[in-house]
Every structure is written in C-alpha cells, then in structure tokens.
Design a protein around this motif. Structure first.
Motif, PDB file in Angstrom:
ATOM      1  N   PRO A   1      29.329 -11.415  17.479  1.00  0.00           N
ATOM      2  CA  PRO A   1      28.633 -10.705  16.409  1.00  0.00           C
ATOM      3  C   PRO A   1      29.152  -9.274  16.286  1.00  0.00           C
ATOM      4  O   PRO A   1      29.763  -8.754  17.211  1.00  0.00           O
ATOM      5  CB  PRO A   1      27.176 -10.712  16.874  1.00  0.00           C
ATOM      6  N   ASP A   2      28.901  -8.656  15.149  1.00  0.00           N
ATOM      7  CA  ASP A   2      29.148  -7.229  14.993  1.00  0.00           C
ATOM      8  C   ASP A   2      27.889  -6.536  15.508  1.00  0.00           C
ATOM      9  O   ASP A   2      26.844  -6.563  14.852  1.00  0.00           O
ATOM     10  CB  ASP A   2      29.387  -6.921  13.504  1.00  0.00           C
ATOM     11  N   TRP A   3      27.978  -5.938  16.681  1.00  0.00           N
ATOM     12  CA  TRP A   3      26.763  -5.441  17.337  1.00  0.00           C
ATOM     13  C   TRP A   3      26.119  -4.269  16.600  1.00  0.00           C
ATOM     14  O   TRP A   3      24.976  -3.914  16.861  1.00  0.00           O
ATOM     15  CB  TRP A   3      27.016  -5.086  18.799  1.00  0.00           C
ATOM     16  N   ASN A   4      26.862  -3.652  15.673  1.00  0.00           N
ATOM     17  CA  ASN A   4      26.229  -2.610  14.865  1.00  0.00           C
ATOM     18  C   ASN A   4      25.194  -3.208  13.933  1.00  0.00           C
ATOM     19  O   ASN A   4      24.179  -2.600  13.633  1.00  0.00           O
ATOM     20  CB  ASN A   4      27.283  -1.859  14.049  1.00  0.00           C
ATOM     21  N   ASP A   5      25.506  -4.395  13.436  1.00  0.00           N
ATOM     22  CA  ASP A   5      24.562  -5.097  12.573  1.00  0.00           C
ATOM     23  C   ASP A   5      24.938  -6.570  12.615  1.00  0.00           C
ATOM     24  O   ASP A   5      25.878  -6.994  11.946  1.00  0.00           O
ATOM     25  CB  ASP A   5      24.639  -4.555  11.141  1.00  0.00           C
ATOM     26  N   ILE A   6      24.195  -7.326  13.421  1.00  0.00           N
ATOM     27  CA  ILE A   6      24.598  -8.726  13.604  1.00  0.00           C
ATOM     28  C   ILE A   6      24.437  -9.531  12.325  1.00  0.00           C
ATOM     29  O   ILE A   6      24.920 -10.652  12.231  1.00  0.00           O
ATOM     30  CB  ILE A   6      23.821  -9.406  14.764  1.00  0.00           C
ATOM     31  N   ASN A   7      23.766  -8.975  11.323  1.00  0.00           N
ATOM     32  CA  ASN A   7      23.603  -9.712  10.070  1.00  0.00           C
ATOM     33  C   ASN A   7      24.439  -9.145   8.930  1.00  0.00           C
ATOM     34  O   ASN A   7      24.141  -9.380   7.756  1.00  0.00           O
ATOM     35  CB  ASN A   7      22.126  -9.751   9.679  1.00  0.00           C
ATOM     36  N   ASN A   8      25.494  -8.427   9.272  1.00  0.00           N
ATOM     37  CA  ASN A   8      26.384  -7.921   8.234  1.00  0.00           C
ATOM     38  C   ASN A   8      27.266  -9.066   7.719  1.00  0.00           C
ATOM     39  O   ASN A   8      28.066  -9.620   8.471  1.00  0.00           O
ATOM     40  CB  ASN A   8      27.249  -6.800   8.815  1.00  0.00           C
ATOM     41  N   PRO A   9      27.130  -9.427   6.446  1.00  0.00           N
ATOM     42  CA  PRO A   9      27.837 -10.612   5.944  1.00  0.00           C
ATOM     43  C   PRO A   9      29.358 -10.447   5.911  1.00  0.00           C
ATOM     44  O   PRO A   9      30.075 -11.427   5.798  1.00  0.00           O
ATOM     45  CB  PRO A   9      27.289 -10.789   4.525  1.00  0.00           C
ATOM     46  N   ASP A  10      29.859  -9.238   6.018  1.00  0.00           N
ATOM     47  CA  ASP A  10      31.299  -9.035   5.935  1.00  0.00           C
ATOM     48  C   ASP A  10      31.963  -8.803   7.287  1.00  0.00           C
ATOM     49  O   ASP A  10      33.187  -8.787   7.368  1.00  0.00           O
ATOM     50  CB  ASP A  10      31.614  -7.844   5.023  1.00  0.00           C
ATOM     51  N   THR A  11      31.155  -8.612   8.320  1.00  0.00           N
ATOM     52  CA  THR A  11      31.778  -8.289   9.602  1.00  0.00           C
ATOM     53  C   THR A  11      31.279  -9.121  10.771  1.00  0.00           C
ATOM     54  O   THR A  11      31.963  -9.222  11.783  1.00  0.00           O
ATOM     55  CB  THR A  11      31.520  -6.808   9.979  1.00  0.00           C
TER      56      THR A  11
ATOM     57  N   GLN B   1      10.041  -7.432  20.451  1.00  0.00           N
ATOM     58  CA  GLN B   1      10.745  -7.715  21.704  1.00  0.00           C
ATOM     59  C   GLN B   1      12.089  -8.394  21.472  1.00  0.00           C
ATOM     60  O   GLN B   1      13.040  -8.161  22.197  1.00  0.00           O
ATOM     61  CB  GLN B   1       9.846  -8.550  22.615  1.00  0.00           C
ATOM     62  N   VAL B   2      12.154  -9.216  20.428  1.00  0.00           N
ATOM     63  CA  VAL B   2      13.438  -9.835  20.076  1.00  0.00           C
ATOM     64  C   VAL B   2      14.426  -8.739  19.686  1.00  0.00           C
ATOM     65  O   VAL B   2      15.601  -8.763  20.080  1.00  0.00           O
ATOM     66  CB  VAL B   2      13.261 -10.877  18.947  1.00  0.00           C
ATOM     67  N   ASP B   3      13.943  -7.762  18.915  1.00  0.00           N
ATOM     68  CA  ASP B   3      14.803  -6.640  18.552  1.00  0.00           C
ATOM     69  C   ASP B   3      15.313  -5.905  19.787  1.00  0.00           C
ATOM     70  O   ASP B   3      16.476  -5.535  19.884  1.00  0.00           O
ATOM     71  CB  ASP B   3      14.051  -5.649  17.650  1.00  0.00           C
ATOM     72  N   LYS B   4      14.401  -5.739  20.730  1.00  0.00           N
ATOM     73  CA  LYS B   4      14.781  -5.056  21.957  1.00  0.00           C
ATOM     74  C   LYS B   4      15.854  -5.861  22.701  1.00  0.00           C
ATOM     75  O   LYS B   4      16.837  -5.306  23.203  1.00  0.00           O
ATOM     76  CB  LYS B   4      13.532  -4.892  22.844  1.00  0.00           C
ATOM     77  N   PHE B   5      15.650  -7.174  22.728  1.00  0.00           N
ATOM     78  CA  PHE B   5      16.616  -8.056  23.402  1.00  0.00           C
ATOM     79  C   PHE B   5      17.993  -7.946  22.742  1.00  0.00           C
ATOM     80  O   PHE B   5      19.017  -7.847  23.416  1.00  0.00           O
ATOM     81  CB  PHE B   5      16.092  -9.490  23.370  1.00  0.00           C
ATOM     82  N   ILE B   6      17.973  -7.941  21.400  1.00  0.00           N
ATOM     83  CA  ILE B   6      19.244  -7.844  20.677  1.00  0.00           C
ATOM     84  C   ILE B   6      19.940  -6.525  21.027  1.00  0.00           C
ATOM     85  O   ILE B   6      21.152  -6.496  21.276  1.00  0.00           O
ATOM     86  CB  ILE B   6      19.009  -7.970  19.154  1.00  0.00           C
ATOM     87  N   SER B   7      19.150  -5.449  21.099  1.00  0.00           N
ATOM     88  CA  SER B   7      19.806  -4.170  21.387  1.00  0.00           C
ATOM     89  C   SER B   7      20.309  -4.122  22.833  1.00  0.00           C
ATOM     90  O   SER B   7      21.327  -3.507  23.121  1.00  0.00           O
ATOM     91  CB  SER B   7      18.866  -3.001  21.085  1.00  0.00           C
ATOM     92  N   GLU B   8      19.617  -4.814  23.722  1.00  0.00           N
ATOM     93  CA  GLU B   8      20.123  -4.898  25.103  1.00  0.00           C
ATOM     94  C   GLU B   8      21.442  -5.660  25.153  1.00  0.00           C
ATOM     95  O   GLU B   8      22.384  -5.272  25.847  1.00  0.00           O
ATOM     96  CB  GLU B   8      19.097  -5.596  26.006  1.00  0.00           C
TER      97      GLU B   8
END
Lengths: 347, 429
Positions: free
Chosen positions: B345-355, B373-380
């Motif tokens: 994933p693009d860790w800056n924004d895992i939902n960026n459709p172009d990256t 908490q899911v958000d926290k997990f993603i950032s970890e």
C-alpha cells in the motif's frame, strides 16, 4: 410410416428445420438487444477465420467425434447411453493414471502415450460395463444407470484431484500437476492440434461406419435395436450384442477422454469431459444415427463452440449462445421430421 | 409417434442437464448486453474526432487483453481487475481493453487459457493479463508459445528470480499486491468486533497465497485482540474452512453459502472472506435479518460492502489500475521488462486510487470505537509494525520464526502451513 418421400421433400424439411433454428436463435439475440448477423459473422470468423482458429476447432472436433462414434453404436442397438460423459471421464482418469505410473520410467514417451490411449479405452469400457451389467442383469434402465455413473465419475475425479493426485502443497480443483512436455501429443508447429489425435478421430469414425454399414454385426445390431424380442427369436444373441454395443461405446468415449488428457489439458481437471458426451448425443440425434454425416456435423458443432468465444470479446454476449443454436437445431430437425411423417401418413 | 415424444422428452432432460452443468455461465448475459454499448462507441468516436481538433499527436491505439477467471461483475477479484482495465483506458491515451471473463474449465468447457489468450491476440491484443493463479500453467505455456506478446500473470511467481518457480521467460511478468496488510486490517476489525471471540475464515483453495493471506488475517486479529482489547490470545478462536476453488462451482467445490451459514450457526459471529465472491456478506445480511448479531468482511473489490452495508466491517481490496497502467505505458514505449512486483500500500494514504495497490475501506457496521482502533492499527503498520515476527510457530507446533526473527519475503510468500492458534487444514490431505 410410408417410405415414399422423395429426396427433395426431405431436403426441404431439413432446410426448413435449419431456418427455424436460426430464426429461434436470432429471436433470442434480438431479445438480448444484439445484432444476429453480426453474431453469426463473428462465429464464422472465430472458427474458420484463420488456420489457428480452425486448428482449435479440430481440437474440439476429435473428442466430440469420438464420443459421437461411440454413441452411434449404442443408439443402433436401441440404447440411450447417457453414461457416455462418465465414460469419457473414466478414460481420462485411466490415461492420467497410466501416465503418472510410467512418467518416470525408462519407457519411450511414444510408448507411454500409446499405453495412455489404451488405458483410456479400458477405463471407458470399464465404466460402460457397469451400466451394461445393471441394464442386462439388474433391469436398471441405462439412462438411470448412466446418469448415476456420471455422478460417480465426477466425484471420483474430484476426490483424486483433491486427494491422492493433488499437487504438492496445494488443495485446488484446478487440476493435477501437468505432465512434462515429452508426454504431450506432439502438435503441428505453432498450432494446438496434434496430427495424431486427428488420425485417431478419423480412424474411429471410419471403423464405426464400416462396422455399422458394412458388416453382419452392424446389421444384427440394428435388428436388436429395432426389436429386441424379434431379434432374439430370430437367433441373435441379444445380450451379447448389447454388451458389445456398450463396450464399444465405452472404448470410444475412453479414447475421447485420453485425447483430452494427452492432447488438450495434459493433466486431469474436474470437467475433463468438457460436455462432449452430451454434445455427442445431440450430434447423433441430428444425423438420425447415421454415421455418414457424423464427421461434418461434429465439425460444425465444434466450430460453433470455438467460434462463439468471439461473442463475449466483441459483442459482450454470452458464449452459451452456441448451445442455444445447437439445441434449437436438434429440436427443430426432430420437429420437422415429425411434421413430415404426419403429413405423409395423412396422404 | 410415441417414439417422437420419447425422443423429445429425453432431449428436454438433456437440455436441463446441459444447463445444470453450466450454472455460473448463465447469470451474466442478462446484465452484460446493457452495459457494453457505451464502451465500444467510446474508442470508435475517439479516432474520428481526434484528427480534426488536434493535429499533432494522435495516440496510437494499443490493445491489451484480459482473461478474467470469474464474471467481470463478480463484486470481487475479477471485477477489481476489470475496473483496473477501465482505469488504464482512462489514464493511458490510446489504450483499449478487450477481455474474456469466466475463464475456467467449468464455465468454458473444452477451452484452455492459452487458447483464449490467442483469441484476444487475434483481436489485436499486444499484452495479455492472466488474472488468476488457476491460469499459471496456461500463462506460462502461452508466454513460451508467443514470445511476441507480453504476458502479465497476476498473483504468479514465474518471473521471480529468487522464487521457487522462476521460468526465465523474456515476456512474462508478475504482479501481486501485499494483501497481507489488508488481511491484517481485516483481522483486526474482526477481532475488535466479535462478541463470541470466534472468527471464521471462508477460504478458497489451498496454496501458498491463500495460506499466507489466512495467516495474515489471523495475525492481525490476534494483535488487536491482545494489544488493543487486552484479552488472552488463547480465548480467540480462528477457523479456516476451504471450499476448494476461488468461487462456487456447484458439484465441484464446497458451497460457500453453506460454509458461511455453518460458521454463523456455530457461534462464529464474524466471517472474513478469502474467496472471489460475496457469499459471506450476503449470508451475514440474511442472518442479521433473522435477528442474529453477525458481521462479515468481504474481499478484493473496493465497492464490495455496498451489497450489505449494515453487516460489513470493511473490505481489503486490490487496486490493480496503477500497475497495469505502468506496464502498458512501458509496453507502448517499448521499455517493458519482465519483473515480479509484490506491491504494497501507499502508507501515506492506503486508499489513494493512483498510488496504492492495496487498500482497506471501513464498513458502516464497524463501531466508532473499533473504527478508531483500526485507524490506529493502520498507522502502526505504516510506521513499520511487522507482525511476521517471532516467536511464531506453525500449526503443527514446529517453529516458524525464532524470538525476534523477521520473516523474509520468501518465507511469507511460500508459507508452508497455517500458524499455531489457527484451526483448519494447512494442506489438503
């Protein structure tokens, strides 16, 4: 049924049947908002538009022709061998088995392939003999026996693929490990069709033609098919003839399965029969169980199957449309035959 | 006359049999014809328009083909690929997709992937994407037979030099997403939601890929269960049931609807889907309708939740578009080279459709607490949290990773067994 109909009225009725089938299929397409002419053009171009395409048609033609050839024998004997699908499958299983046992042996690949063919034939005969046994000694109609054995064959395939013959570390229905290329039927360079499978197909239908049209055996088999009791009273050992018919059909179906393994998929997959058994029944009905037209009509059906692959690519239509056309053809030919006979009777 | 009736009725039975043999093939045609008209007209209009307005560079048409293992509108794996193709058409000037869907021997008896790829080539395709692990043999055979065509086999490893199945073909490339992250997030969401402490995993067939994805879901679930909820890992039940293929093939695979029902009926209140289609979600909705508190996590396709928002915890999905656009641009420029790409994933924004090649969209059924908490997990994860780290044992108790040892790509990709703590078959027996 008076046999006075001239060839021309026959031809006219058959032509009418074809028009009826095309009309019905076109109607289906119009209802799906597709242009029928465009679809037919695509089917034609997709089947005979290039050498490559035509060779793919032949790949489908050989097992279909083999299945049809076998079915002509059982039809002649008045038997509905619906178990042909399972017989193809068992042929494929036996061929795979033989190859698995022999692939690492010192035998030459040609010999292994030959043994593969023979094993396939034996597998088909074995499965047919079960149906024959049930029919002859158990009084189980061959349609039900065959249907049951088809299910058993499918279950057996799936069990083998997920169980003893699974690929190492994999549990998937996608099939067994492909055989090494030395064990594939050699093809024409750049094409997928093997001259050997074409030879097997042609020899098969010629043998059946000669057998049914030119021998005493064929004549007696016809007698069994027309009226089993009368044939028996006339001294034909009907039980033996029914056995022979089943075994012959199983042999040919088994060969079709062998071709599928050796020449097409190079491994065992769950739907290895590709429905050629059922399609072969349609071909046999369409040609009124006469071997003369088996090869061209099977070729036509194979061409429809291959050509219809163009439909989803070009027109976003489903390729099962070819099945609609095939079914409509058989139905309308039978229908027209019935109409013709009724008209003849009235006269 | 009697005979005719007999013949006709047998025919009818035959027709029904034939129809029964190809059940998955039928649903598409009703929807298929309605959509396409828009598509063929688009490229047709383009060339006629272009010469008048802009004279300088008229993009040359580049046709790429796609073989989809399931229906193009399966709301799962195949649709994700199909829409990636549409993305390429939009982003790469001149690119035009042709495709065949339902490429599997059950839906298209008598055909092989190589043969269907040839059909796409005969319609002008210069690059062909094989979208399933099931087409591995076909993709490689085709690449060998047609050195002039670029072959991209999604999810394969034939182009991985260090991998176990390296084929060294100059025209074969692979791409896969690091979906392990998506599955970990899915597992986390499931663990934060379950009330019974029992999570079911609706698995497809068993191979390296599916084992590592199921294991990743478990690792994510266990992490959030212990670290965020402070619960005992032994209290978390995680069971995998495999159906035998990527989607339901009646009579051949186990029925995923049945498997999902069994989970929900036996106290598993969250089912994570590992298959191409959305049965887990559909069944969760059905059980919810009967008053049962259950949830599901679908897979593969960004909009999968839409089928049943009220039970959907979110969906880990693939975004194949950017990678396919890259390959096709390179193919047009003549600079394409075989590569094995395992794209994260693009860790800056895992939902960026172009990256971002893989992403996770949270579902409406995820509670506010769990969502945070899911958000926290993603950032970890983004900060470098690695759950493939020892001590970890295989399912049979043998050690996989020692204390502090981090798994290599090879160890993760070719995961030979499920992990300790997971129930279910590791390798089919």
């Amino acid at each position: 049924m008076v046999k006075t109909s001239s060839r021309w009225t026959n031809l006219a009725f058959q032509l009418l049947a074809i028009i009826l089938a095309l009309g019905f299929t076109s109607l289906v397409m119009v209802l799906a908002k597709a242009d029928p002419l465009e679809a037919y053009r695509n089917i034609v171009m997709g089947s005979v538009g290039s050498l490559n395409k035509f060779s793919d048609v032949l790949v489908a033609w050989v097992p279909l022709l083999l299945a049809t050839s076998g079915l002509l024998v059982t039809y002649t004997a008045g038997l509905w061998n619906i178990g042909v699908e399972g017989q193809i499958t068992l042929g494929a299983i036996f061929t795979t088995w033989a190859l698995r046992v022999l692939q690492d042996s010192a035998l030459s690949p040609a010999l292994i392939i030959l043994i593969g063919f023979i094993s396939g034939a034996l597998g088909g005969m074995l499965w047919a003999s079960v149906v024959a046994f049930l029919k002859i000694y158990g009084g189980v109609n061959e349609i039900f026996g065959g249907l049951g054995m088809n299910f058993v064959a499918t279950a057996l395939t799936i069990w083998l693929i997920f169980g003893p013959w699974k690929r190492p570390g994999i549990g998937s229905m996608s099939g067994t490990e492909p055989f090494k290329e030395a064990l594939w039927l050699p093809t024409f360079p750049g094409l997928r069709i093997s001259p050997w499978s074409v030879v097997v197909g042609i020899v098969g239908i010629v043998v059946i033609y000669l057998l049914l049209q030119g021998t005493y055996f064929g004549l007696k088999l016809k007698a069994v098919g027309r009226n089993r009791r009368a044939a028996f009273l006339l001294g034909i050992p009907t039980t033996q003839y029914m056995w022979m018919a089943f075994l012959l059909c199983g042999l040919f179906a088994g060969l079709a399965g062998a071709v599928q393994v050796l020449g097409v998929y190079h491994r065992l997959i769950p739907s290895i029969s590709s429905g050629y058994g059922f399609l072969g029944m349609l071909v046999a009905m369409l040609i009124n169980y006469q071997p003369t037209w088996a090869a061209p009509v099977a070729l036509f059906f194979a061409a429809l199957n291959i050509g219809s692959i163009q439909l989803p690519i070009v027109m976003k239509l489903d390729s099962t449309l070819s099945g609609v056309l095939q079914g409509a053809l058989v139905l309308s030919v039978l229908l027209m035959d019935g109409v013709r006979q009724r008209l003849m009777q009235r006269r | 006359m009697k005979r005719t009736w007999f013949v006709l009725s047998v025919l009818l039975v035959l027709a029904m049999l034939l129809a029964a043999c190809q059940p998955a093939a039928t649903p598409a045609p009703t929807t298929a014809p309605t959509q396409p008209p828009a598509e063929p007209t688009k490229p047709a209009a383009e060339p006629t328009q272009a010469p008048e307005v802009t004279e300088p560079v008229q993009p040359q048409e580049f046709v790429f083909g796609m073989l989809l293992v399931g229906p193009y509108n399966d709301r799962g794996w195949s649709q994700a690929h199909y829409e990636a193709g549409l993305y390429v058409e939009e982003k790469v000037p001149g690119a035009k997709m042709i495709y065949i869907d339902k490429v599997n021997p059950a839906d298209r008896p008598g055909t092989t992937p190589e043969q269907l790829a040839e059909d796409l080539v005969s319609k002008g395709a210069k690059l062909v994407i094989f979208n399933s692990d099931d087409m591995k043999d076909g993709a490689e055979a085709f690449a060998k037979a047609r050195p002039d065509i670029i072959v991209i086999h999604a999810s394969g490893d034939g182009a991985w030099k260090e991998g176990k199945n390296y084929r060294d073909l100059p025209n074969l490339g692979n791409v896969m997403g690091r979906m392990e992250y998506g599955k970990m997030i899915a597992g986390c969401a499931a663990a934060l939601t379950t009330k019974t402490g029992q999570i079911g995993y609706l698995g497809p067939l068993i191979n390296d890929e599916t084992r590592r994805l199921a294991a990743a879901a478990y690792l994510g679930a266990r992490y959030c269960w212990t670290e965020y909820l402070g619960k005992d890992p032994a209290q978390l039940k995680f069971k995998v049931t495999w159906i035998g293929f990527w989607f339901n093939i009646p009579g051949v695979t186990a029925d995923p609807t049945q498997v999902a029902d069994d989970f929900f009926n036996s106290n598993y209140d969250v089912v994570i889907s590992g298959i191409d289609t959305t049965e887990a979600l559909v069944e969760a909705k059905k059980f919810r309708g009967q008053g049962k508190e259950v949830w599901a996590v679908p897979y593969d396709y960004i909009e999968a939740c839409k089928e049943a928002e009220e039970v959907c915890l979110g969906v880990p999905y693939f975004n194949w578009g950017p990678m396919y656009a890259k390959y096709i641009q390179e193919a047009i420029a003549g600079t394409w080279k075989p590569s094995w790409d395992w794209v994260g994933p693009d860790w800056n924004d895992i939902n960026n459709p172009d990256t971002s090649h893989v992403g996770f969209v949270k579902g409406a059924a995820l509670s506010a607490d769990a969502s945070a908490q899911v958000d926290k997990f993603i950032s970890e994860l983004a900060a470098g949290l690695n759950l493939w780290k020892g001590p970890l044992n295989f399912q049979d108790g043998t050690p996989f990773l020692k204390e502090g040892e981090v798994a290599t790509d090879l160890q993760v990709w070719y995961l030979p067994q499920l992990l300790e703590g997971m129930e279910g078959q590791s390798v089919s027996e």
